[in-house]
Design an enzyme around this catalytic site. Sequence first.
Site, mmCIF file in Angstrom:
data_model
loop_
_atom_site.group_PDB
_atom_site.id
_atom_site.type_symbol
_atom_site.label_atom_id
_atom_site.label_comp_id
_atom_site.label_asym_id
_atom_site.label_seq_id
_atom_site.Cartn_x
_atom_site.Cartn_y
_atom_site.Cartn_z
ATOM 1 N N ASP A 43 61.942 24.051 -20.493
ATOM 2 C CA ASP A 43 63.289 23.661 -20.089
ATOM 3 C C ASP A 43 63.423 23.671 -18.581
ATOM 4 O OD1 ASP A 43 65.080 22.949 -22.085
ATOM 5 O OD2 ASP A 43 65.607 25.022 -22.579
ATOM 6 N N GLU A 67 72.065 19.215 -30.491
ATOM 7 C CA GLU A 67 72.545 20.572 -30.773
ATOM 8 C C GLU A 67 73.993 20.545 -31.253
ATOM 9 O OE1 GLU A 67 71.603 23.519 -27.831
ATOM 10 O OE2 GLU A 67 72.882 25.035 -28.771
HETATM 11 O O1 KIV Z 1 66.950 26.940 -24.599
HETATM 12 C C1 KIV Z 1 66.858 26.750 -25.816
HETATM 13 O O2 KIV Z 1 66.516 27.646 -26.611
HETATM 14 C C2 KIV Z 1 67.194 25.432 -26.330
HETATM 15 C C3 KIV Z 1 67.302 25.282 -27.805
HETATM 16 C C4 KIV Z 1 68.622 25.791 -28.238
HETATM 17 C C5 KIV Z 1 67.072 23.888 -28.238
HETATM 18 O O3 KIV Z 1 67.404 24.529 -25.578
#
Ligand code: KIV
Length: 271
Positions: free
Chosen positions: A90, A189
């Site tokens: 991310d 989500e």
């Molecule tokens: O950061 C995370 O765990 C996510 C999931 C909720 C998809 O983006």
Amino acid sequence: MSIHNDARKITTQRLTEMKQHGEKIAMLTAYDYTMAKLIDQAGVDVVLVGDSASNVMAGNVTTLPITLDQMIYHGKSVVRAVKRALVVVDMPFGSYQGNPDTAIASAIRIMKETNADCVKLEGGKEILESLKRILSAGIPVMGHLGLTPQSINKFGSYTVRAKDEAEACKLLEDAHLLEDAGCFSIVLEKIPAKLAGQVASELQIPLISIGAGGNVDGQVLVMHDMLGLNKDFSPRFLRRYANLADDIHSAVQQYVADVKSSDYPNEQEQY
Ligand code: KIV
């Protein structure tokens, strides 16, 4: 042979093949070496180094405080452990929004320093320029629409998104924009299952749900939630596959009792 039984490394192309063959994609989060190794060996297809590390690892209320350096630390730990799954990292809040130069610099740092396979970004039209810039460097990108936790201060709560027609239309448009720009997959989500199913049927790329129902191409959960490590979080979409909070509590209680009573260590447990 189904991809599930194939030991070769999962690539973004293989996720598209899974969608084409109707084989569902199983994705979980991980933030550290030990857990990432366990879930990779258990056959998960995609490991997400989620910015939910901000909540579950660091105890922050939102995902906003986690930094690029911290995400890189978690990413490196996970990549060292994973042999088969695709590893997605991310991009944290502030590392890509509104500035394509910052976005490309952040994405390049993640790819160079972690050795991950790709990155994930939250948002649609608003982040398009940053997204295109990252894709132009040959970095595969997973999108994330619906309840995007980095925008929690705009939403005001973690309730289901895109229930009204205007927001549903925008989400559909954004999903097409992300696919046309070149995202290889999108996380949806907490949106209605019917809308998620419509997105999955209109797009060629795989759609992964968290709280968006089963009419899509795969599912993702936060590992700590599905293992029952977090008893305070019980949304409707969460299925718990273990109750590790209780197991850890009793194991630690037993250890404390054994130390206090001098039962541990015994003759065999010393040199
Ligand atoms: O950061 C995370 O765990 C996510 C999931 C909720 C998809 O983006």
